[in-house]
Design an enzyme around this catalytic site. Structure first.
Site, mmCIF file in Angstrom:
data_model
loop_
_atom_site.group_PDB
_atom_site.id
_atom_site.type_symbol
_atom_site.label_atom_id
_atom_site.label_comp_id
_atom_site.label_asym_id
_atom_site.label_seq_id
_atom_site.Cartn_x
_atom_site.Cartn_y
_atom_site.Cartn_z
ATOM 1 N N LYS A 21 9.164 -5.627 0.242
ATOM 2 C CA LYS A 21 8.898 -3.885 -0.596
ATOM 3 C C LYS A 21 7.660 -4.144 -1.820
ATOM 4 O O LYS A 21 7.703 -4.963 -1.994
ATOM 5 C CB LYS A 21 10.491 -3.910 -1.034
ATOM 6 C CG LYS A 21 11.287 -4.795 -1.637
ATOM 7 C CD LYS A 21 12.826 -3.904 -2.352
ATOM 8 C CE LYS A 21 12.964 -3.589 -1.444
ATOM 9 N NZ LYS A 21 13.935 -2.311 -0.797
ATOM 10 N N ARG A 22 7.644 -3.441 -2.673
ATOM 11 C CA ARG A 22 7.124 -3.267 -3.783
ATOM 12 C C ARG A 22 7.935 -4.806 -4.453
ATOM 13 O O ARG A 22 8.797 -4.611 -4.781
ATOM 14 C CB ARG A 22 6.286 -2.258 -4.497
ATOM 15 C CG ARG A 22 5.411 -1.223 -3.407
ATOM 16 C CD ARG A 22 3.727 -2.561 -3.790
ATOM 17 N NE ARG A 22 3.823 -2.458 -5.433
ATOM 18 C CZ ARG A 22 2.666 -2.014 -5.686
ATOM 19 N NH1 ARG A 22 2.114 -0.890 -4.704
ATOM 20 N NH2 ARG A 22 1.969 -2.203 -7.031
ATOM 21 N N LYS B 229 13.981 -3.449 -8.597
ATOM 22 C CA LYS B 229 14.377 -3.823 -6.887
ATOM 23 C C LYS B 229 15.888 -5.607 -7.220
ATOM 24 O O LYS B 229 15.780 -4.892 -6.057
ATOM 25 C CB LYS B 229 12.650 -3.748 -6.456
ATOM 26 C CG LYS B 229 12.337 -2.431 -5.739
ATOM 27 C CD LYS B 229 11.634 -2.899 -5.304
ATOM 28 C CE LYS B 229 9.938 -1.184 -5.363
ATOM 29 N NZ LYS B 229 10.856 -0.086 -4.516
ATOM 30 N N HIS C 56 9.726 12.029 -7.327
ATOM 31 C CA HIS C 56 10.257 10.098 -6.183
ATOM 32 C C HIS C 56 10.799 9.347 -7.059
ATOM 33 O O HIS C 56 10.890 8.465 -6.380
ATOM 34 C CB HIS C 56 8.691 9.698 -5.375
ATOM 35 C CG HIS C 56 8.278 10.669 -4.392
ATOM 36 N ND1 HIS C 56 9.070 10.685 -2.873
ATOM 37 C CD2 HIS C 56 7.306 11.540 -4.134
ATOM 38 C CE1 HIS C 56 8.332 11.627 -2.041
ATOM 39 N NE2 HIS C 56 7.409 11.745 -2.570
ATOM 40 N N THR D 198 13.123 3.215 1.965
ATOM 41 C CA THR D 198 12.574 4.089 3.159
ATOM 42 C C THR D 198 12.883 2.697 3.974
ATOM 43 O O THR D 198 12.511 2.880 5.249
ATOM 44 C CB THR D 198 11.242 4.717 3.487
ATOM 45 O OG1 THR D 198 10.156 4.401 2.607
ATOM 46 C CG2 THR D 198 11.557 5.973 2.871
ATOM 47 N N LYS E 39 14.281 1.395 7.808
ATOM 48 C CA LYS E 39 13.571 0.972 9.601
ATOM 49 C C LYS E 39 14.671 -0.327 9.421
ATOM 50 O O LYS E 39 14.362 -0.641 10.822
ATOM 51 C CB LYS E 39 11.552 -0.317 8.268
ATOM 52 C CG LYS E 39 11.161 1.332 8.431
ATOM 53 C CD LYS E 39 9.881 1.957 7.437
ATOM 54 C CE LYS E 39 9.027 2.541 6.788
ATOM 55 N NZ LYS E 39 8.257 1.877 5.573
HETATM 56 C C1 26V Z 1 3.217 5.952 -10.031
HETATM 57 C C2 26V Z 1 1.832 5.749 -10.035
HETATM 58 C C3 26V Z 1 1.199 5.152 -11.791
HETATM 59 C C4 26V Z 1 0.396 4.887 -11.329
HETATM 60 C C5 26V Z 1 -0.406 4.873 -10.742
HETATM 61 C C6 26V Z 1 -0.315 4.847 -9.772
HETATM 62 C C7 26V Z 1 0.653 5.251 -9.548
HETATM 63 C C8 26V Z 1 0.916 5.034 -7.828
HETATM 64 C C9 26V Z 1 2.109 5.801 -7.281
HETATM 65 C C10 26V Z 1 3.491 6.045 -8.823
HETATM 66 C C11 26V Z 1 4.634 6.217 -8.162
HETATM 67 C C12 26V Z 1 5.726 6.191 -7.927
HETATM 68 C C13 26V Z 1 6.905 6.101 -7.039
HETATM 69 C C14 26V Z 1 7.191 5.991 -5.730
HETATM 70 O O1 26V Z 1 6.582 5.475 -4.998
HETATM 71 N N1 26V Z 1 8.882 6.493 -5.360
HETATM 72 C C15 26V Z 1 9.209 6.087 -4.216
HETATM 73 O O2 26V Z 1 8.603 6.740 -3.062
HETATM 74 C C16 26V Z 1 9.540 6.514 -2.059
HETATM 75 C C17 26V Z 1 9.688 7.502 -1.490
HETATM 76 O O3 26V Z 1 10.443 8.987 -1.113
HETATM 77 C C18 26V Z 1 10.973 5.970 -2.076
HETATM 78 O O4 26V Z 1 11.655 6.237 -1.219
HETATM 79 C C19 26V Z 1 11.215 5.321 -3.349
HETATM 80 O O5 26V Z 1 12.781 4.828 -3.732
HETATM 81 C C20 26V Z 1 10.520 5.921 -4.887
HETATM 82 O O6 26V Z 1 10.668 4.546 -5.631
#
Ligand code: 26V
Length: 810
Positions: A545-546, A551, A357, A653, A657
């Site tokens: 978004k986050r 971003k 992702h 995503t 929406k």
């Molecule tokens: C990383 C970490 C790092 C440590 C602590 C907790 C944590 C939680 C999640 C993540 C990964 C983030 C990856 C992510 O959310 N990617 C997003 O995935 C979406 C669904 O595929 C995509 O639409 C977004 O572009 C992408 O940024």
């Protein structure tokens, strides 16, 4: 059983009495919600049981979607919708003097996710159940979800999200299905009857208790399961013996209990820089081990031989977070089921598939060997052996190319690389949008692509049109159905048929009014909550978004400041009034992101309180972005801001929406924006900025100097100076880190570089919006073309091309 209004009325009144000994007059909103939701859960109970029975009896392959995050939001309305009793319920409640919307206010969001990744998992569950795919979620039942955000004096303040405080009516705790997960201890190899066995001793046993939530398919009989695991001590059954010598003393006993329970205590916020936190590794192994144990137990009930597991089970891992499934499945197949290495590895590879992702290097998970080995001694041995065999294979191919071998190894430089483990231990790796998958193949994972080209594939993300259109925007859904019939609900690609009506002035008018009514309603809520008057006839421009540097909320807010300066210079400037909405949580330790929130609020205060610009622009920062807020703001958006630095947003995503709700996208050529453009055509989206190619070139070869632009571009210079000279009413030091990031540290995400092109794109939006009919045609085309981004579509591709031999609805 067809549930009519009168049955619902009667059942609900009874439920209130049995649960709370209250009638409708005396019951609080909370009690009414709890009773009503419990009733709805009862309505799906039989189908849930029958689905489960069928799954253990029939020959169908089961899919298990492993994810550390499921960002579900609220379930009441979507359950009513999927059960097909939304209207009946609304009427039944109305006759009892209850407004369903008010009841919904009592439901807490299940915010067990950070953003895109967790919400994708939730959309996939909805699609799997609706497509009658035997597909289940497996994750963690966090006691606290993602923090609640408060804005205090313009700053983000985090508050624990105690989402379970009133209980959770949707879940069923299954104490009898608890399993043991083992941490620490030591492993001794012993040979018994000529076979090597591994004896694991002195471990700490954690009890994993499953809490199941029904996932109801849309108007079918399928009810799948989201199984979330809760970590508990075994002593909970008997009451922890606080005087026990086992723990030394009272406080040790308390410590022990809380250290076990801490495993499922809280969701980690996605960070700009991931740290190898031991608790996070514990969480990962905890739910993966519990999940796989329960899969194997269910599988055995089906009386199938263990060596045919791959025929009947697929395990999908959502990012690398559950990648430990590879060695855990190996352990169970070898140590508990007695298979040999080769056979176990073959089965494991066939069972497991992995989605990547993110290409953000800092988000790729790695664990220090010492932490990993101590916590999971047997798992470490297996990882070492997978790694050893893999390196042997590489040596045959690449001889002494140690750079290459090291970069591909699972274990190197004292660390365990989870992405490498997931690729080597599974049969499929997919990216989440075409561009993203290409970047993975050509750059990030090029070595692996060369070695295993057949494992790589793309699956562009999707969103469930049931929640994000039918539920969130019922009036729009109604208009669509009145226009093209309701086939699109079961088959969202049929939304295409709307294209014929895009130029129809009657249709455009209705579309316009629906959006306007959504905006009026939301503007009232904003005024009540924030005391800011919002003009519903202004353009609603939304970035939700986050908060992350890539971003580029910064690009948006710098542009707002520039517009404001223009208006100050020329109060008669003819611009279409705009309301800029932001909604974003920043990771608690992501300092720059939090400063950006403060900057948005600071500029917002200045702009919103300046009478001289006569309400031509307003800036609203919506507190505590979450699924239920997304459902409100997205149907109001005229403009969707998807402005990440090209190459950085894997897919996005939210972009889908907004599009589905008839917003026009202002977009960089990043992630799924490219595919949105390809579907709607260049004339129905406004694109700008560097291409991914160009960005990656600058990153590789240099050639971009943000300072040069800062000095050359007067618009940029003015805003940046205002930020750092107190102009916006805060001390001049407030935004020095943002200044440093942009000017001194060369603007990693090309904000200045894309500024000019963004301004032009925004001018184009202004120009287009003035032509009502043209604009409404664009909105209509966006809606019409959004069917391809239904997660039903995405899931059907996963089923066919990754999971294989999965039975589906049609
Ligand atoms: C990383 C970490 C790092 C440590 C602590 C907790 C944590 C939680 C999640 C993540 C990964 C983030 C990856 C992510 O959310 N990617 C997003 O995935 C979406 C669904 O595929 C995509 O639409 C977004 O572009 C992408 O940024």
């Amino acid at each position: 059983m067809k549930l009519d209004k009168d049955t619902i009325k009667k059942d609900f009144s009874r439920k209130l009495i049995t649960m709370f000994s209250e009638d409708i007059q005396e019951a609080s909103n909370l009690h009414k919600y709890l009773a009503f939701a419990s009733l709805i859960k009862e309505y799906c109970a039989e189908n849930w049981m029958m689905s489960n029975k069928a799954y253990t009896k029939d020959e169908k392959k089961q899919v298990y979607y492993f994810s550390m995050e499921f960002l579900i939001g609220k379930l009441l309305r979507s359950n009513l919708l999927n059960l097909g009793i939304e209207k009946e319920s609304e009427e039944a409640l109305k006759e009892l003097g209850i407004d369903l919307n008010e009841l919904e206010e009592s439901e807490m969001d299940a915010g067990l996710g950070n953003g895109g990744l967790g919400r994708l998992a939730a959309c996939f569950l909805d699609s799997m159940a609706s497509l009658e795919i035997p597909g289940h979620g497996c994750g963690i039942r966090y006691k606290y979800g993602l923090f609640e955000q408060k804005i205090v004096n313009g700053y983000q303040v985090e508050i624990p999200d105690n989402w379970l405080k009133e209980g959770n009516v949707w879940e069923t705790r299954k104490d009898d299905k608890a399993v043991v997960v083992k941490f620490g201890g030591n492993v001794t190899p012993v040979t018994i009857n000529g076979r090597l066995n591994f004896i694991h001793e002195n471990y700490r046993a954690v009890k994993a208790v499953p809490c199941d939530t029904p996932i109801i398919g849309y108007k079918n009989k399928t009810v799948n399961t989201l199984r979330l695991w809760s970590a508990e001590t075994f002593e909970k059954d008997k009451e922890l013996d606080f005087s026990s010598f086992k723990y030394g003393n009272y406080s040790k006993a308390v410590e022990y209990k809380s250290s076990v329970e801490s495993i499922s205590q809280v969701l980690y916020p996605d960070d700009s820089q991931i740290e190898g936190k031991i608790l996070r590794l514990k969480q990962q192994y905890f739910f993966v081990s519990a999940g796989i144990q329960s899969i194997i137990r269910t599988y055995k009930k089906r009386n199938k031989p263990i060596n045919e597991l791959d025929k009947y089970v697929a395990i999908h891992i959502n990012d690398t977070h559950p990648a430990i499934a590879v060695p855990e499945l190996m352990r169970i197949l070898m140590d508990e089921e007695g298979l040999g290495w080769d056979e176990a590895f073959e089965i494991t590879k066939n069972v497991i598939s992995y989605t990547n992702h993110t290409i953000m290097a800092e988000a790729l998970e790695k664990w220090p060997i010492n932490i990993f080995k101590e916590l999971l001694p047997r798992i470490y041995m297996i990882v070492e052996e997978i790694n050893r065999r893999f390196i042997e294979e590489l040596k045959l191919k690449y001889h002494e190319d140690w750079n290459k071998i090291n970069s591909m190894a699972i274990i190197s430089s004292g660390q365990i690389k989870m992405a490498n483990l997931a690729i080597i231990g599974g049969h499929s790796v997919n990216g989440v949008a075409k561009l993203h998958t290409e970047i993975l193949k050509k750059r990030e994972l090029a070595n692996f692509y060369e070695l295993y080209p057949e494992r790589f594939n793309n699956k562009t993300n999707g969103i469930t049109h049931r929640r994000w259109l039918l539920q969130a925007n019922p009036k729009l859904a109604e208009l669509i159905t009145n226009t093209i019939g309701n086939d699109w609900v079961r088959n969202p690609i049929k939304l295409d048929e709307l294209e014929k009506y895009a130029k129809d002035s009657g249709f455009q008018e209705e579309l316009y009014n629906i959006k306007r009514n959504n905006k009026i309603k939301f503007a009232k809520e904003v005024e009540n909550k924030y005391g800011i008057v919002v003009n519903p006839d202004s353009v609603f421009d939304v970035q939700a978004k986050r908060l992350h540097a890539y971003k580029r909320q910064l690009l948006n807010v710098i542009h707002i400041a520039y517009l404001y300066n223009n208006l100050k210079e020329n109060p008669n400037l003819d611009i279409i009034p705009r309301t800029f909405f932001f909604a974003a949580k920043a990771s608690p330790s992501y300092y720059l992101a939090k400063e950006i929130i403060k900057l948005i609020n600071t500029i917002g205060d200045k702009v919103n309180n300046d009478k001289s610009i006569r309400d031509k622009i307003k800036v609203i920062f919506l507190e505590n972005y979450r699924v239920s807020l997304a459902e409100k703001i997205i149907p109001c958006a005229d403009v969707s801001e998807q402005i990440s630095t090209a190459s950085k947003e894997a897919s996005g995503t939210g972009n889908m929406k907004f599009m589905m709700n008839g917003a026009v996208t202002i977009a960089t050529l990043d992630g799924a924006n490219i595919e949105i453009r390809d579907r709607v055509g260049e004339e129905n989206i406004v694109t700008f900025g560097l291409t991914a190619e160009e960005v990656m070139n600058y990153e590789k070869n240099g050639g971009y100097w943000s300072k040069e632009l800062y000095y050359k571009d007067r618009r940029i210079h003015t805003v940046i100076d205002q930020m750092t000279n107190g102009y916006f009413g805060v001390p001049s030091s407030e935004f020095k880190d943002i200044y440093n990031h942009l000017v001194e540290q060369n603007d990693e995400y090309f904000v200045f570089k894309d500024f000019d092109s963004y301004v032009k794109a925004q001018e184009k939006i202004d120009f287009l919006y003035r032509q009502r009919s043209k604009w409404m045609e664009m909105c209509a085309i966006n809606i019409a073309k959004s069917g391809a981004f239904s997660s039903d579509n995405t899931i059907l591709q996963y089923a066919k091309e990754i999971w294989h031999n999965i039975s589906t609805r049609d």
